[in-house]
Motif scaffolding. Structure first.
Motif, mmCIF file in Angstrom:
data_model
loop_
_atom_site.group_PDB
_atom_site.id
_atom_site.type_symbol
_atom_site.label_atom_id
_atom_site.label_comp_id
_atom_site.label_asym_id
_atom_site.label_seq_id
_atom_site.Cartn_x
_atom_site.Cartn_y
_atom_site.Cartn_z
ATOM 1 N N GLY A 35 -29.854 -13.274 28.157
ATOM 2 C CA GLY A 35 -30.832 -13.137 29.250
ATOM 3 C C GLY A 35 -30.697 -14.242 30.277
ATOM 4 N N PHE A 36 -30.729 -15.487 29.813
ATOM 5 C CA PHE A 36 -30.612 -16.600 30.757
ATOM 6 C C PHE A 36 -29.177 -16.731 31.263
ATOM 7 C CE2 PHE A 36 -34.653 -17.845 28.827
ATOM 8 C CZ PHE A 36 -35.358 -18.187 29.965
ATOM 9 N N GLY A 37 -28.200 -16.336 30.437
ATOM 10 C CA GLY A 37 -26.801 -16.357 30.895
ATOM 11 C C GLY A 37 -26.624 -15.459 32.108
ATOM 12 N N LEU A 38 -27.262 -14.284 32.061
ATOM 13 C CA LEU A 38 -27.196 -13.373 33.210
ATOM 14 C C LEU A 38 -27.877 -13.989 34.428
ATOM 15 C CD1 LEU A 38 -27.941 -10.011 31.420
ATOM 16 C CD2 LEU A 38 -26.009 -10.403 32.919
ATOM 17 N N ARG A 39 -29.013 -14.599 34.208
ATOM 18 C CA ARG A 39 -29.768 -15.172 35.337
ATOM 19 C C ARG A 39 -29.053 -16.370 35.939
ATOM 20 N NH1 ARG A 39 -34.576 -12.601 36.347
ATOM 21 N NH2 ARG A 39 -34.224 -13.597 38.330
ATOM 22 N N LEU A 40 -28.444 -17.206 35.060
ATOM 23 C CA LEU A 40 -27.828 -18.439 35.566
ATOM 24 C C LEU A 40 -26.359 -18.258 35.941
ATOM 25 C CD1 LEU A 40 -29.341 -20.890 32.913
ATOM 26 C CD2 LEU A 40 -30.120 -20.550 35.238
ATOM 27 N N ALA A 41 -25.817 -17.048 35.752
ATOM 28 C CA ALA A 41 -24.410 -16.748 36.055
ATOM 29 C C ALA A 41 -23.467 -17.553 35.174
ATOM 30 C CB ALA A 41 -24.106 -16.984 37.533
ATOM 31 N N VAL A 42 -23.729 -17.499 33.873
ATOM 32 C CA VAL A 42 -22.848 -18.158 32.907
ATOM 33 C C VAL A 42 -21.756 -17.169 32.518
ATOM 34 C CG1 VAL A 42 -22.792 -19.070 30.539
ATOM 35 C CG2 VAL A 42 -24.688 -19.644 32.047
ATOM 36 N N VAL A 43 -20.510 -17.656 32.359
ATOM 37 C CA VAL A 43 -19.398 -16.780 31.940
ATOM 38 C C VAL A 43 -19.730 -16.180 30.566
ATOM 39 C CG1 VAL A 43 -16.975 -16.863 31.176
ATOM 40 C CG2 VAL A 43 -17.673 -18.041 33.281
ATOM 41 N N PRO A 44 -19.589 -14.911 30.309
ATOM 42 C CA PRO A 44 -18.954 -13.858 31.103
ATOM 43 C C PRO A 44 -19.936 -13.020 31.941
ATOM 44 C CG PRO A 44 -19.288 -13.077 28.876
ATOM 45 C CD PRO A 44 -19.912 -14.440 28.947
ATOM 46 N N PHE A 45 -21.102 -13.571 32.255
ATOM 47 C CA PHE A 45 -22.093 -12.788 33.021
ATOM 48 C C PHE A 45 -22.173 -13.267 34.472
ATOM 49 C CE2 PHE A 45 -23.745 -13.599 28.662
ATOM 50 C CZ PHE A 45 -23.511 -12.351 28.136
ATOM 51 N N HIS A 46 -21.090 -13.829 34.977
ATOM 52 C CA HIS A 46 -21.147 -14.571 36.230
ATOM 53 C C HIS A 46 -20.805 -13.746 37.466
ATOM 54 C CE1 HIS A 46 -16.992 -14.359 35.012
ATOM 55 N NE2 HIS A 46 -16.659 -14.546 36.271
ATOM 56 N N SER A 47 -20.295 -12.514 37.288
ATOM 57 C CA SER A 47 -19.617 -11.852 38.409
ATOM 58 C C SER A 47 -20.522 -11.616 39.617
ATOM 59 C CB SER A 47 -19.003 -10.537 37.949
ATOM 60 O OG SER A 47 -20.034 -9.655 37.626
ATOM 61 N N TRP A 48 -21.843 -11.550 39.404
ATOM 62 C CA TRP A 48 -22.730 -11.251 40.530
ATOM 63 C C TRP A 48 -22.818 -12.408 41.521
ATOM 64 C CZ3 TRP A 48 -26.861 -14.456 41.293
ATOM 65 C CH2 TRP A 48 -27.300 -15.208 40.200
ATOM 66 N N LEU A 49 -22.636 -13.645 41.039
ATOM 67 C CA LEU A 49 -22.893 -14.787 41.924
ATOM 68 C C LEU A 49 -21.859 -14.908 43.060
ATOM 69 C CD1 LEU A 49 -24.282 -18.181 40.721
ATOM 70 C CD2 LEU A 49 -23.019 -17.938 42.798
ATOM 71 N N PRO A 50 -20.551 -14.856 42.755
ATOM 72 C CA PRO A 50 -19.597 -14.874 43.877
ATOM 73 C C PRO A 50 -19.791 -13.700 44.836
ATOM 74 C CG PRO A 50 -18.475 -15.279 41.809
ATOM 75 C CD PRO A 50 -19.855 -14.875 41.457
ATOM 76 N N ASP A 51 -20.193 -12.545 44.273
ATOM 77 C CA ASP A 51 -20.421 -11.374 45.140
ATOM 78 C C ASP A 51 -21.571 -11.644 46.110
ATOM 79 O OD1 ASP A 51 -18.432 -10.074 43.903
ATOM 80 O OD2 ASP A 51 -19.666 -8.682 42.764
ATOM 81 N N ILE A 52 -22.652 -12.233 45.602
ATOM 82 C CA ILE A 52 -23.794 -12.517 46.485
ATOM 83 C C ILE A 52 -23.397 -13.558 47.525
ATOM 84 C CG2 ILE A 52 -26.027 -13.727 46.512
ATOM 85 C CD1 ILE A 52 -27.011 -11.895 44.560
ATOM 86 N N ALA A 53 -22.673 -14.589 47.090
ATOM 87 C CA ALA A 53 -22.238 -15.626 48.045
ATOM 88 C C ALA A 53 -21.391 -15.000 49.144
ATOM 89 C CB ALA A 53 -21.466 -16.714 47.317
ATOM 90 N N HIS A 54 -20.599 -13.993 48.791
ATOM 91 C CA HIS A 54 -19.670 -13.386 49.743
ATOM 92 C C HIS A 54 -20.337 -12.356 50.645
ATOM 93 C CE1 HIS A 54 -16.287 -10.605 50.858
ATOM 94 N NE2 HIS A 54 -15.858 -11.763 51.294
ATOM 95 N N ASP A 55 -21.241 -11.540 50.065
ATOM 96 C CA ASP A 55 -21.696 -10.351 50.780
ATOM 97 C C ASP A 55 -23.070 -10.458 51.426
ATOM 98 O OD1 ASP A 55 -19.394 -8.860 50.182
ATOM 99 O OD2 ASP A 55 -20.136 -8.512 48.160
ATOM 100 N N SER A 56 -23.865 -11.437 51.037
ATOM 101 C CA SER A 56 -25.206 -11.466 51.629
ATOM 102 C C SER A 56 -25.277 -12.544 52.713
ATOM 103 C CB SER A 56 -26.269 -11.694 50.555
ATOM 104 O OG SER A 56 -26.004 -12.874 49.872
ATOM 105 N N ALA A 57 -26.363 -12.493 53.480
ATOM 106 C CA ALA A 57 -26.546 -13.480 54.550
ATOM 107 C C ALA A 57 -26.691 -14.876 53.920
ATOM 108 C CB ALA A 57 -27.796 -13.131 55.342
ATOM 109 N N PRO A 58 -26.208 -15.928 54.607
ATOM 110 C CA PRO A 58 -26.187 -17.261 53.975
ATOM 111 C C PRO A 58 -27.540 -17.715 53.425
ATOM 112 C CG PRO A 58 -24.971 -17.308 56.030
ATOM 113 C CD PRO A 58 -25.565 -15.951 55.929
ATOM 114 N N MET A 59 -28.618 -17.516 54.181
ATOM 115 C CA MET A 59 -29.906 -18.035 53.712
ATOM 116 C C MET A 59 -30.482 -17.182 52.575
ATOM 117 S SD MET A 59 -30.394 -20.805 55.143
ATOM 118 C CE MET A 59 -28.702 -21.208 55.517
ATOM 119 N N VAL A 60 -30.058 -15.919 52.483
ATOM 120 C CA VAL A 60 -30.455 -15.101 51.331
ATOM 121 C C VAL A 60 -29.783 -15.669 50.073
ATOM 122 C CG1 VAL A 60 -30.373 -12.789 50.322
ATOM 123 C CG2 VAL A 60 -30.768 -13.057 52.757
#
Lengths: 484, 248
Positions: free
Chosen positions: A195-220
């Motif tokens: 649960g917390f691994g998904l929330r904190l983007a711990v490997v192997p649950f990390h894939s969402w974080l680079p995607d958000i950094a790449h695809d969303s507006a900077p302040m989001v």
């Protein structure tokens, strides 16, 4: 009464801003005024004095107050950034809503089930901000952005499911609740790890974080990475605090968590090295940092935990600086959007310097603020054996290499400014026949000043970390699950 | 076989969850979701600590169960309305010529695809996922009994597994939404049906009003979020199929 105001005021103002969302400047002024009011309210609130509301206990300890103040400052600054760099039509109302939920979360940390629901609600609000486009944008929302939002939504709900199961297990394993059952602490820790691994983007649950950094507006990205994620970390610490048996009965489980932290740092750094896109590289550097923080937390020593919490605080400031600089570096400069510019430091000197300085702070390179916190984590790793220390240092080396590579490819290249050729004035040529002189705009002054101020703050905390460290250490020493 | 010993609410949850996992047509799966909420509410009425606090037409019903039913109706109504009219038009006047051309291309592509014919092969993965979920949901209450009643234990395990598997096998956004709603329903059941240590809570049975309210609010906002994303996806790609979303 003040607690109620802290919870409801930003939510009501968020609704007002939603109605006024087309008047972007007015909503920004309202939102900044709201967050400033919240800052004053939080500063006036007494600490360690619990209050009861609807059967729930609300409380603010010094650590939570410190983080809440930092989050509100980050929120106010991100609204100000949106004045010059549009982040989305609904960014301000959604941002206020997220800040309201995060405020409630920090006040209610002793109510774990409610907090897990508040965090999923904050995640849901973040999804709306991820897919948002600025008012009157001539572009369509990207496919990748939609996919990222969907991924984030699904993963956060799965995280909430895991946490709920863990909290129900904790509830029924309390002595006297259900007799004759064995305390399933291993299962609880496993559920928390997912649960917390998904929330904190711990490997192997990390894939969402680079995607958000790449695809969303900077302040989001700032709201997700610096505010929601760090709140999740505080939630994890308080969960261990209120249920210390989970830590006490899971000596091996905590060692596995340390290993997971070290692995996350190594994998994040290695993947950062493989990136050619600046935002994706940043995303993986945040994964690396999540690993470092998780490692510090899993040591359950005063040194490690102080390092982890201090690192989380530093990360909040650094994430704002980095995404602000990314927003500035991506400003249009008259070239086609598909042309990769390699002289960004020359073109945008303050944003370029802020990006480099912020990245160095994230990696814990002296004299920036990350150094003091990373040093504590390294010390905690040294206490647990040379292997962990070697992995963490190796990861930092890889991450530094990734940053240097990105700096060489995108920031430090020779000037690409082409001087205009002098064309001879021919007979009959008028001023209208001559091409216009190409004038490149400089960095927006307000945002350049903000980036400089944040960089200075990173330096200041790095050179003089004692006041913050003293507050954090005091709170950490009072935690029940700390190993002496 | 004694039919009275069967917990029909648990059977209803199993059937409705199975239909959602296996079938694709929203005209079948959305009513199944509504039935799922109704059966969960029925299961909750069997819990001894949820006493009847309201009288409706001579029937005694717990306020908490009524809230769950209303939540279920609201969620299903939101998703059904989304499925009926999910076309969200962009502010076309704001878009530039490239974006308009991309929208036209997406519309042509969606038109070419048309309606997919029925093929058994499309249901193979979902079927085996259903079998796997059934085996796990039958075994887990015996291996890791968490709640006092085996029927409730089976129900929440089943909801969690079918929810997760529905998301895994989903081909469109609405199906993912159904999976999310099953997971949210599972969290709801798990919280409401487990024996709470009745310490310093507002309800005598230990259930807090604030978490119960938040659970319902979360389910409704989740449904609204799915509706919003569906509208956005359809407006962008003129389809809700996920394979279009991941095409490069």
């Amino acid at each position: 009464m003040v607690y109620l105001l802290l919870i409801l005021f930003p939510i009501v103002m968020s609704l007002s801003c939603f109605l006024l969302r087309r008047h972007s400047h007015m909503t920004i002024i309202l939102a900044v005024a709201t967050t400033l009011t919240q800052i004053v309210l939080v500063s006036l609130l007494p600490t360690d004095e619990p209050a009861r509301l609807l059967g729930l206990t609300l409380m603010l300890d010094p650590l939570r107050r410190l983080f809440l103040l930092v989050f509100l400052c980050v929120g106010a600054l991100s609204f100000l950034v949106a004045w010059r760099l549009p982040q989305g039509e609904n960014f301000v109302p959604v941002g206020l809503l997220i800040l309201g939920m995060i405020g409630s979360t920090l006040l209610l940390l002793q109510e774990p089930f409610t907090v897990s629901l508040l965090l999923i609600s904050a995640g849901l609000a973040a999804v709306l901000a991820i897919v948002d486009m600025p008012t009157g944008s001539p572009l369509l929302v990207g496919r990748a952005t939609l996919a990222t939002a969907l991924k984030y939504l699904v993963l956060m709900l799965v995280a909430a499911l895991m946490m709920s199961m863990a909290f129900v297990l904790i509830d029924i394993s309390e002595p006297g609740a259900v007799s004759g059952r064995v305390s399933p602490s291993h299962l609880i820790l496993g559920l928390f790890a997912v649960g917390f691994g998904l929330r904190l983007a711990v490997v192997p649950f990390h894939s969402w974080l680079p995607d958000i950094a790449h695809d969303s507006a900077p302040m989001v990205s700032v709201l997700v990475v610096a505010v929601i994620n760090i709140t999740s970390l505080l939630f994890l610490i308080h969960t261990f605090q209120f249920f210390p048996d989970i830590v006490a009965e899971n000596e091996r489980g905590m060692t596995i968590l340390m290993g997971l932290g070290a692995l996350t740092a190594a994998v994040g750094a290695a993947l950062a090295l493989a990136q050619t896109n600046m935002r994706r590289m940043l995303g993986y550097l945040f994964v690396y940092n999540a690993g470092m923080v998780l490692f510090g937390l899993a040591t359950t020593t005063t040194l490690g935990l102080t390092g982890a919490v201090f690192e989380a605080l530093n990360q909040t400031i650094v994430v704002l600086l980095l995404f602000l600089c990314v927003g500035l570096l991506e400003l249009p400069d008259g070239r086609p959007s598909n042309v990769v510019r390699r002289d960004l430091l020359r073109r945008w000197p303050i944003a370029g310097a802020g990006f480099l300085g912020g990245s160095l702070a994230l990696l814990g390179i002296p004299p920036f603020n990350g150094f003091a916190s990373k040093l504590l984590i390294y010390q905690a790793a040294a206490e647990r054996g040379g292997v962990f220390l070697a992995i963490l240092l190796f990861s930092t080396g890889l991450a530094l290499l990734a940053l240097l590579r990105m700096a060489r490819d995108r920031l430090l290249g020779p000037s690409e400014h082409m001087p205009e050729e002098e064309t001879p004035i021919l007979l009959g040529t008028t001023d209208l026949d001559r091409p216009f002189a190409r004038r490149l705009e400089g960095e927006p002054r307000g945002l350049a000043f903000l980036a400089s101020a944040l960089l200075m703050l990173c330096l200041l905390i790095g050179l003089y970390p004692d006041p913050l460290l003293a507050t954090i250490t005091d709170v950490i020493r009072g935690l029940t699950f700390i190993r002496i | 076989m004694d039919l009275t010993s069967i917990n029909w609410a648990a059977v209803g949850i199993a059937l409705s969850g199975g239909i959602i996992l296996l079938l694709r047509d929203w005209r079948v799966t959305f009513p199944a979701l509504l039935l799922n909420y109704v059966f969960v509410a029925l299961l909750l009425t069997q819990q001894p600590y949820l006493a009847s606090s309201l009288q409706i037409g001579g029937w005694g019903i717990s306020a908490i169960v009524l809230v769950k039913l209303i939540t279920g109706v609201a969620v299903t109504a939101i998703l059904t309305l989304t499925a009926l009219m999910f076309s969200r038009e962009y502010g076309l006047e704001d878009l530039d010529e490239f974006s308009l051309a991309e929208l036209r291309r997406a519309a042509r592509r969606a038109q070419r695809q048309g309606v997919e014919p029925f093929r058994f092969s499309n249901y193979v993965v979902a079927f085996w996922a259903l079998v796997l979920a059934a085996l796990a949901a039958l075994a887990l209450p015996r291996l890791y009994p968490i709640l006092p009643s085996i029927a409730v234990d089976f129900s929440w395990y089943w909801l969690a597994l079918t929810g997760l598997f529905t998301m895994v096998v989903a081909g469109d956004l609405l199906k993912i939404g159904l999976g999310l709603m099953l997971c949210a329903n599972c969290i709801d059941l798990l919280y409401t049906a487990h024996p709470h240590p009745a310490t310093a809570r507002i309800e005598p049975n230990g259930l807090g009003v604030y978490p119960l309210g938040l659970l319902s609010l979360m389910a409704i906002t989740l449904a609204l979020g799915i509706a919003y994303l569906s509208g956005l996806l359809y407006g962008r790609l003129k389809t809700l199929e996920l394979n279009e979303l991941y095409k490069r």
